[in-house]
Design an enzyme around this catalytic site. Structure first.
Site, PDB file in Angstrom:
ATOM      1  N   THR A 108       0.823  -1.205   0.000  1.00 49.20           N
ATOM      2  CA  THR A 108       0.000   0.000   0.000  1.00 49.20           C
ATOM      3  C   THR A 108       0.861   1.262   0.000  1.00 49.20           C
ATOM      4  O   THR A 108       1.988   1.259   0.509  1.00 49.20           O
ATOM      5  CB  THR A 108      -0.904   0.033   1.247  1.00 49.20           C
ATOM      6  OG1 THR A 108      -1.566   1.297   1.361  1.00 49.20           O
ATOM      7  CG2 THR A 108      -0.103  -0.199   2.520  1.00 49.20           C
ATOM      8  N   TYR A 126      -2.153  -0.110  10.502  1.00 51.00           N
ATOM      9  CA  TYR A 126      -2.278  -0.705   9.169  1.00 51.00           C
ATOM     10  C   TYR A 126      -0.997  -0.517   8.364  1.00 51.00           C
ATOM     11  O   TYR A 126      -0.482  -1.458   7.745  1.00 51.00           O
ATOM     12  CB  TYR A 126      -3.462  -0.079   8.435  1.00 51.00           C
ATOM     13  CG  TYR A 126      -3.571  -0.459   6.978  1.00 51.00           C
ATOM     14  CD1 TYR A 126      -3.959  -1.745   6.606  1.00 51.00           C
ATOM     15  CD2 TYR A 126      -3.288   0.460   5.968  1.00 51.00           C
ATOM     16  CE1 TYR A 126      -4.051  -2.100   5.264  1.00 51.00           C
ATOM     17  CE2 TYR A 126      -3.386   0.119   4.631  1.00 51.00           C
ATOM     18  CZ  TYR A 126      -3.771  -1.165   4.281  1.00 51.00           C
ATOM     19  OH  TYR A 126      -3.853  -1.513   2.965  1.00 51.00           O
TER      20      TYR A 126
END
Length: 343
Positions: free
Chosen positions: A130, A170
């Site tokens: 990501t 995350y």
């Protein structure tokens, strides 16, 4: 080819599975079936596979990447592993960081260790990381132009040479996985590649407030539901249609011997950027209706701007996005309208 897709019942996974099934390859989906809408994707794939002229099967295995012993058995007889299974929302990671770590970091280590234990040189692993690994990027100057934020100087976007700065549980868990995937190529010689994704969108995406914002905005608008914008709505991202991502996967497989161990920023790039407010305006124009929305507070870890510098992928993979924003959004709106019963 024998393809394994962890998280294969999700948005990216189901589209990737459909692509390979269409080529006549054997596809195994390994998924714990916990995400909203995944059972609909499995039903769609199963029906399409049943009507195929190809004899190679679609195999569905309900399992969790935290189950190492089961993973070893599944991975043993495949050629390409697409590792998409993950916890995907910053907000969820803040609420439950332990689960987030065990799924994203430990789960990825399990996949790598299963590959190493099997020790088959021919296996390829493509891991989707990501852009959140770059953090808030508060040192980069941002300017406000009409309904969007833009980088003041990074005209090509953020490159892979950008220092990592994990901002949110995350980002920590995906960032750790990202580094492990690269290091297992260096230390153990595994054929791995990391894609640091920007915003991917397209059919079969059941977007929600926490993840998949392009699809979420379109689905809510088609169904007449009010949207909540967290922040001022001028947050800007580069977006990439799912078909273009799958083409990038194909290029990785073709060139794996030259690029194993590398990391690529994959997104729409500077030519395919959009703010939240600009997306709402586009949707309203295409649907010929007023989109209802309200504002709420900024969410933790939300970057004002993120745009991928995709020049490395262009140079080394020979890949460029082909579906522009207007075409991609129109295609997704058409799919949502034709499949209202899914939502």
């Amino acid at each position: 080819m024998k393809i394994l897709i962890t998280g294969g019942a999700g948005f990216i996974g189901s589209n990737t599975a459909n692509y390979y099934l269409g080529k006549g390859d054997a596809v195994t989906i390994y998924d714990n079936m916990s995400r909203r809408g995944v059972e609909k994707n499995i039903k769609w794939l199963t029906e399409k596979s049943a009507g195929s002229i190809h004899e190679l099967p679609l195999r569905i295995i309900v399992g969790d990447i935290r189950d190492f012993d089961k993973l070893v058995r599944v991975i043993d007889d495949v050629d390409i592993i697409y590792h998409f299974a993950s916890q995907v929302a910053v907000t969820t990671s803040v609420a439950n960081p332990r689960d987030d770590f065990e799924i994203n970091a430990l789960g990825t280590l399990n996949v790598l260790e299963a590959m190493r234990k099997i020790n088959k040189d021919r296996q390829i692993l493509v891991f989707t990381s990501t852009n959140k690994v770059y953090g808030a990027m508060e040192d980069i100057q941002v300017v406000c132009k009409e309904n969007r934020y833009e980088y003041k100087e990074l005209k090509e976007g953020v490159s892979e040479n950008r220092n990592l700065n994990f901002h949110s549980p995350y980002a920590c868990s995906k960032g750790a996985a990202d580094q492990y995937v690269q290091d297992y190529a260096r230390i153990y010689g595994l054929k791995t590649v990391v894609f640091r994704l920007s915003c991917i969108y397209g059919p079969r995406q059941f977007g929600c407030e926490d993840q998949g914002w392009v699809a979420h905005f379109i689905i809510s608008s088609v169904l007449g539901k009010e949207l909540t914008i967290y922040g001022d709505g001028m947050q800007t991202r580069d977006i990439l249609f799912i078909d273009d991502l799958i083409e990038a996967f194909e290029q990785v497989v073709k060139k794996i011997d030259k690029i194993c161990g590398k990391v690529y920023n994959i997104g729409g790039g500077p030519e395919n950027t959009l703010s939240l407010l600009e997306l709402i305006a586009k949707i309203g124009g295409l649907l010929n209706k007023k989109i209802n929305y309200s504002f709420s507070q900024w969410r933790p870890g939300d970057q004002k701007v993120y745009v991928s510098d995709i020049r490395r992928a262009k140079e080394e993979l020979g890949w460029v996005p082909k579906v522009n924003i207007d075409k991609g959004i129109s295609k997704l709106i058409e799919w949502v309208i034709a499949n209202k019963e899914l939502f």
